[in-house]
Design an enzyme around this catalytic site. Structure first.
Site, PDB file in Angstrom:
ATOM      1  N   LYS A  64       0.848  -1.203   0.000  1.00 36.47           N
ATOM      2  CA  LYS A  64       0.000   0.000   0.000  1.00 36.47           C
ATOM      3  C   LYS A  64       0.876   1.243   0.000  1.00 36.47           C
ATOM      4  O   LYS A  64       0.617   2.202  -0.728  1.00 36.47           O
ATOM      5  CB  LYS A  64      -0.885  -0.010   1.257  1.00 36.47           C
ATOM      6  CG  LYS A  64      -1.472   1.335   1.625  1.00 36.47           C
ATOM      7  CD  LYS A  64      -2.408   1.249   2.804  1.00 36.47           C
ATOM      8  CE  LYS A  64      -1.828   1.557   4.156  1.00 36.47           C
ATOM      9  NZ  LYS A  64      -1.383   2.942   4.380  1.00 36.47           N
ATOM     10  N   ASN A  65       1.940   1.197   0.831  1.00 35.82           N
ATOM     11  CA  ASN A  65       2.734   2.403   1.021  1.00 35.82           C
ATOM     12  C   ASN A  65       3.756   2.636  -0.089  1.00 35.82           C
ATOM     13  O   ASN A  65       4.563   3.561   0.008  1.00 35.82           O
ATOM     14  CB  ASN A  65       3.381   2.388   2.417  1.00 35.82           C
ATOM     15  CG  ASN A  65       2.312   2.521   3.506  1.00 35.82           C
ATOM     16  OD1 ASN A  65       1.159   2.875   3.217  1.00 35.82           O
ATOM     17  ND2 ASN A  65       2.671   2.214   4.729  1.00 35.82           N
ATOM     18  N   ARG A 138      -4.027   9.824   3.328  1.00 36.36           N
ATOM     19  CA  ARG A 138      -3.043  10.897   3.491  1.00 36.36           C
ATOM     20  C   ARG A 138      -2.241  11.137   2.212  1.00 36.36           C
ATOM     21  O   ARG A 138      -1.433  12.056   2.133  1.00 36.36           O
ATOM     22  CB  ARG A 138      -2.060  10.543   4.619  1.00 36.36           C
ATOM     23  CG  ARG A 138      -2.663  10.753   5.983  1.00 36.36           C
ATOM     24  CD  ARG A 138      -1.660  10.481   7.058  1.00 36.36           C
ATOM     25  NE  ARG A 138      -0.532  11.391   7.062  1.00 36.36           N
ATOM     26  CZ  ARG A 138      -0.570  12.635   7.537  1.00 36.36           C
ATOM     27  NH1 ARG A 138      -1.676  13.122   8.030  1.00 36.36           N
ATOM     28  NH2 ARG A 138       0.516  13.385   7.518  1.00 36.36           N
ATOM     29  N   CYS A 162      -5.176   7.299   9.463  1.00 37.20           N
ATOM     30  CA  CYS A 162      -5.559   6.693  10.739  1.00 37.20           C
ATOM     31  C   CYS A 162      -5.386   7.686  11.890  1.00 37.20           C
ATOM     32  O   CYS A 162      -4.493   8.526  11.868  1.00 37.20           O
ATOM     33  CB  CYS A 162      -4.694   5.465  10.992  1.00 37.20           C
ATOM     34  SG  CYS A 162      -5.161   4.067   9.968  1.00 37.20           S
ATOM     35  N   ARG A 167      -0.201  13.760  13.304  1.00 37.57           N
ATOM     36  CA  ARG A 167       0.139  13.577  11.892  1.00 37.57           C
ATOM     37  C   ARG A 167       0.160  14.907  11.134  1.00 37.57           C
ATOM     38  O   ARG A 167      -0.581  15.114  10.169  1.00 37.57           O
ATOM     39  CB  ARG A 167      -0.804  12.563  11.241  1.00 37.57           C
ATOM     40  CG  ARG A 167      -0.816  11.243  11.993  1.00 37.57           C
ATOM     41  CD  ARG A 167      -1.393  10.124  11.210  1.00 37.57           C
ATOM     42  NE  ARG A 167      -0.495   9.662  10.169  1.00 37.57           N
ATOM     43  CZ  ARG A 167      -0.781   8.684   9.334  1.00 37.57           C
ATOM     44  NH1 ARG A 167      -1.925   8.066   9.413  1.00 37.57           N
ATOM     45  NH2 ARG A 167       0.075   8.313   8.415  1.00 37.57           N
ATOM     46  N   ASP A 352       4.228  -0.078  12.310  1.00 35.77           N
ATOM     47  CA  ASP A 352       3.048  -0.811  11.824  1.00 35.77           C
ATOM     48  C   ASP A 352       3.086  -2.307  12.172  1.00 35.77           C
ATOM     49  O   ASP A 352       2.127  -3.021  11.910  1.00 35.77           O
ATOM     50  CB  ASP A 352       2.949  -0.670  10.297  1.00 35.77           C
ATOM     51  CG  ASP A 352       2.961   0.772   9.875  1.00 35.77           C
ATOM     52  OD1 ASP A 352       1.902   1.402   9.907  1.00 35.77           O
ATOM     53  OD2 ASP A 352       4.040   1.289   9.534  1.00 35.77           O
ATOM     54  N   VAL A 374       7.423   6.336  17.039  1.00 35.82           N
ATOM     55  CA  VAL A 374       7.158   6.994  15.755  1.00 35.82           C
ATOM     56  C   VAL A 374       5.902   7.860  15.835  1.00 35.82           C
ATOM     57  O   VAL A 374       5.898   9.008  15.402  1.00 35.82           O
ATOM     58  CB  VAL A 374       7.046   5.954  14.614  1.00 35.82           C
ATOM     59  CG1 VAL A 374       6.759   6.655  13.285  1.00 35.82           C
ATOM     60  CG2 VAL A 374       8.321   5.125  14.522  1.00 35.82           C
ATOM     61  N   ARG A 460      -8.768  -0.618   3.768  1.00 33.61           N
ATOM     62  CA  ARG A 460      -7.862   0.429   3.286  1.00 33.61           C
ATOM     63  C   ARG A 460      -6.494  -0.153   2.949  1.00 33.61           C
ATOM     64  O   ARG A 460      -5.797   0.363   2.070  1.00 33.61           O
ATOM     65  CB  ARG A 460      -7.669   1.506   4.364  1.00 33.61           C
ATOM     66  CG  ARG A 460      -8.768   2.522   4.433  1.00 33.61           C
ATOM     67  CD  ARG A 460      -8.360   3.686   5.329  1.00 33.61           C
ATOM     68  NE  ARG A 460      -7.007   4.111   5.012  1.00 33.61           N
ATOM     69  CZ  ARG A 460      -6.131   4.602   5.887  1.00 33.61           C
ATOM     70  NH1 ARG A 460      -6.459   4.732   7.144  1.00 33.61           N
ATOM     71  NH2 ARG A 460      -4.938   4.969   5.508  1.00 33.61           N
TER      72      ARG A 460
HETATM   73  N1  EPU Z   1       5.717  14.129  11.056  1.00 31.74           N
HETATM   74  C1  EPU Z   1       5.691  15.452  11.394  1.00 31.74           C
HETATM   75  N2  EPU Z   1       5.527  16.373  10.397  1.00 31.74           N
HETATM   76  C2  EPU Z   1       5.387  16.007   9.101  1.00 31.74           C
HETATM   77  C3  EPU Z   1       5.411  14.642   8.741  1.00 31.74           C
HETATM   78  C4  EPU Z   1       5.571  13.718   9.755  1.00 31.74           C
HETATM   79  O1  EPU Z   1       5.837  15.796  12.562  1.00 31.74           O
HETATM   80  O2  EPU Z   1       5.246  16.888   8.248  1.00 31.74           O
HETATM   81  C5  EPU Z   1       5.875  13.110  12.119  1.00 31.74           C
HETATM   82  C6  EPU Z   1       4.605  12.251  12.264  1.00 31.74           C
HETATM   83  O3  EPU Z   1       3.640  12.889  13.049  1.00 31.74           O
HETATM   84  C7  EPU Z   1       5.165  11.002  12.895  1.00 31.74           C
HETATM   85  C8  EPU Z   1       6.550  10.875  12.254  1.00 31.74           C
HETATM   86  O4  EPU Z   1       6.875  12.167  11.748  1.00 31.74           O
HETATM   87  O5  EPU Z   1       5.319  11.185  14.272  1.00 31.74           O
HETATM   88  C9  EPU Z   1       6.641   9.860  11.137  1.00 31.74           C
HETATM   89  O6  EPU Z   1       5.693  10.142  10.122  1.00 31.74           O
HETATM   90  P1  EPU Z   1       5.947   9.776   8.598  1.00 31.74           P
HETATM   91  O7  EPU Z   1       5.878  11.018   7.805  1.00 31.74           O
HETATM   92  O8  EPU Z   1       7.166   8.933   8.500  1.00 31.74           O
HETATM   93  O9  EPU Z   1       4.691   8.888   8.295  1.00 31.74           O
HETATM   94  P2  EPU Z   1       3.727   8.965   7.054  1.00 31.74           P
HETATM   95  O10 EPU Z   1       4.491   9.185   5.808  1.00 31.74           O
HETATM   96  O11 EPU Z   1       2.576   9.843   7.355  1.00 31.74           O
HETATM   97  C10 EPU Z   1       3.940   6.436   6.446  1.00 31.74           C
HETATM   98  C11 EPU Z   1       2.969   5.320   6.292  1.00 31.74           C
HETATM   99  C12 EPU Z   1       2.510   4.865   7.659  1.00 31.74           C
HETATM  100  C13 EPU Z   1       3.713   4.414   8.458  1.00 31.74           C
HETATM  101  C14 EPU Z   1       4.731   5.556   8.548  1.00 31.74           C
HETATM  102  C15 EPU Z   1       6.006   5.149   9.232  1.00 31.74           C
HETATM  103  C16 EPU Z   1       1.923   5.809   4.217  1.00 31.74           C
HETATM  104  C17 EPU Z   1       0.706   6.230   3.493  1.00 31.74           C
HETATM  105  N3  EPU Z   1       1.836   5.767   5.528  1.00 31.74           N
HETATM  106  O12 EPU Z   1       3.206   7.485   7.069  1.00 31.74           O
HETATM  107  O13 EPU Z   1       1.671   3.754   7.441  1.00 31.74           O
HETATM  108  O14 EPU Z   1       3.319   4.046   9.752  1.00 31.74           O
HETATM  109  O15 EPU Z   1       5.053   6.015   7.216  1.00 31.74           O
HETATM  110  O16 EPU Z   1       6.615   4.099   8.546  1.00 31.74           O
HETATM  111  O17 EPU Z   1       2.945   5.499   3.612  1.00 31.74           O
HETATM  112  C18 EPU Z   1      -0.158   2.382   7.752  1.00 31.74           C
HETATM  113  O18 EPU Z   1       0.169   1.830   6.689  1.00 31.74           O
HETATM  114  O19 EPU Z   1      -1.056   1.948   8.513  1.00 31.74           O
HETATM  115  C19 EPU Z   1       0.525   3.596   8.150  1.00 31.74           C
HETATM  116  C20 EPU Z   1       0.075   4.403   9.095  1.00 31.74           C
END
Ligand code: EPU
Length: 480
Positions: A64-65, A138, A162, A167, A352, A374, A460
């Site tokens: 998915k990611n 997202r 989620c 986030r 995850d 995280v 999802r």
């Molecule tokens: N963060 C910030 N500011 C930002 C972006 C992120 O503070 O602008 C913080 C977040 O709040 C969090 C940390 O940085 O505390 C990590 O967030 P990250 O940006 O790495 O996560 P993401 O890109 O929003 C993706 C996956 C998540 C997975 C995380 C970590 C997707 C669509 N989602 O999220 O997957 O947990 O990376 O590997 O790729 C899931 O699949 O269920 C899921 C939540």
């Protein structure tokens, strides 16, 4: 290319007309028939008779990611892209809908795993349509760079995803401003323009965010000049996205110590790519095998990307065999052992992975601790496990005086799991994607009957999970 005009494709317009429920209706009807008499469940509910080991073989498809981001990358090409191994999940359908709204012509082959994305006629979409279609994903934030390159403007609705913490998107917006984007906050989202074009930038992320790293990659490849990104995320899905961008004509160098250099190029072409397998789905089924004392062959999984998970799986007392076409996970008998884990960015233990594993840890002899580093709010799912008999205490500010390997952030959470505790069936409601799958595992592990509601969230990110449960011999009732 394996896509030919003889294949059965569905146009983007047709895709947009069909709801996720309709797309899944066929499979669900079958479920109801096989389950026997109807008991008045909605299609968002399942009754599970637990206590049976899961046994058999299932396949995981593309991540998915990665798949959703690869679809966004197609916007950057001058020619069509082909993505293979695409999972049939609702997040993919949301991104497809958004692409279609922006004029991307999407067609799929007969089994719907191969998608052709033609961005020849990318156009501005209406804000209200974007807003209505973005759903709970997202991914829309990643449209910023590609749309600015293609159209000179972008509108991004308020984001879903989620409920696992704040986030925020500050890293994304700061990076985009560094490239020269001008961002305006609107009541229903943000509007972006790039009056002077996008130029390469020097960016250091405050944290190796997956999404912000992808944002920088998708923007830098067509920006004028060189971009240096420090403190980048290096998850396997990001490396796969870099492979896609390289196929398209990008020049990207991944250096040691989380540094990525991107030399901007004037144009990119389409790609043909098979998406990397879904590590989160793989770990979820592995944990389900362990918790239910089962034996599951998870096809399509590779060892390298799963190394950190496999080490923990072994420490807890699970066994596995690596094959060319997948990994067999099983409970070898005897007691499971407690562990202490800190979730982390790659190559650490993924955030995850903790939710499905926690269910298995309720069956381990002793006290396990999970430090969630995280996200700030990712233990909500444990309430339901406690209702079923687990002994899990969540420390919302982490554990005092604790020594940890992973750097502390401004927030801290820990869960302490004391086992073994027999689980008993209960009525539980899915709170988020990964927590939801852990609820399914808990229901499968528990003695007696559970009713799990709000199942739609699981679609999802888990392809055909009802069908997979059936393949693994689970005892359940599900109606469309
Ligand atoms: N963060 C910030 N500011 C930002 C972006 C992120 O503070 O602008 C913080 C977040 O709040 C969090 C940390 O940085 O505390 C990590 O967030 P990250 O940006 O790495 O996560 P993401 O890109 O929003 C993706 C996956 C998540 C997975 C995380 C970590 C997707 C669509 N989602 O999220 O997957 O947990 O990376 O590997 O790729 C899931 O699949 O269920 C899921 C939540």
């Amino acid at each position: 290319m394996s896509v030919s005009k003889n294949d059965v494709f569905e146009s983007d317009a047709e895709l947009l007309k069909r709801s996720p429920e309709e797309l899944e209706a066929e499979g669900r009807k079958l479920d109801a028939q096989k389950a026997g008499a109807r008991v008045g469940l909605t299609s968002d509910e399942i009754i599970i008779n637990g206590g049976r080991p899961l046994k058999g073989r299932i396949e995981v498809r593309g991540a998915k990611n990665l798949a959703t981001k690869a679809m966004v990358a197609a916007l950057l090409g001058k020619t069509p892209s082909v993505l293979r191994n695409v999972p049939n999940i609702s997040d993919v359908r949301v991104v497809a809908g958004l692409l279609a709204l922006h004029g991307v012509l999407i067609t799929r082959n007969e089994d719907q795993t191969e998608w052709r994305l033609d961005p020849s006629n990318v156009e501005v979409a209406h804000q209200a349509d974007i807003d209505a279609h973005a759903g709970s994903s997202r991914i829309p934030i990643l449209f910023c760079g590609p749309l600015l390159h293609r159209l000179g403007e972008a509108f991004i609705p308020d984001l879903g995803g989620c409920r696992i913490g704040d986030r925020p998107i500050d890293f994304h917006l700061d990076a985009l401003r560094n490239f020269g984007a001008v961002i305006e906050k609107l009541p229903s989202g943000i509007s972006l323009t790039a009056p002077n074009g996008l130029k390469g930038a020097n960016i250091e992320l405050p944290y190796p965010s997956v999404g912000a790293t992808e944002q920088v990659l998708l923007t830098a490849v067509l920006a004028e000049g060189q971009t240096e990104l420090r403190n980048a995320a290096i998850e396997p899905e990001i490396i796969d996205l870099i492979c896609i961008l390289q196929k398209m004509g990008a020049i990207i160098t991944v250096e040691p110590n989380r540094v990525i250099f991107i030399e901007g190029v004037p144009e990119l072409r389409g790609y043909d790519h098979r998406a990397i397998f879904d590590r989160n789905e793989a770990a979820s089924w592995a944990a389900a095998a362990l918790a239910t004392k089962g034996d599951v062959f998870v096809g399509g999984v590779k060892q390298e990307e799963m190394m950190t998970f496999l080490n923990v799986f072994r420490k807890v007392g699970g066994d596995f065999d690596v094959h060319d076409d997948g990994i067999r996970f099983w409970h070898p008998g005897g007691a499971l052992k407690p562990v202490t884990i800190e979730t982390d960015v790659h190559p650490g233990f993924m955030t995850d992975w903790q939710q499905p594993l926690v269910v298995a840890l309720t069956q381990a002899e002793g006290t396990s601790t999970i430090h969630e580093t995280v996200y700030e709010n990712r233990f909500g799912f444990t309430d339901a496990l406690n209702k079923m008999g687990a002994e899990i205490t969540v420390y919302k500010d982490g554990l005092n005086g604790d020594t940890r390997r992973v750097m502390r952030r401004e927030f801290e959470q820990a869960a302490v799991i004391t086992g073994p505790t027999p689980l008993t069936g209960a009525d539980i409601e899915v709170p988020d994607l990964r927590g939801g799958f852990s609820h399914l595992i808990a229901a499968l592990t528990a003695e007696g009957q559970s009713k799990v509601t709000n199942l739609g969230i699981i679609s999802r990110g888990y392809e055909n999970f009802i069908e997979k449960l059936r393949l693994l011999g689970a005892d359940f009732v599900f109606e469309s």
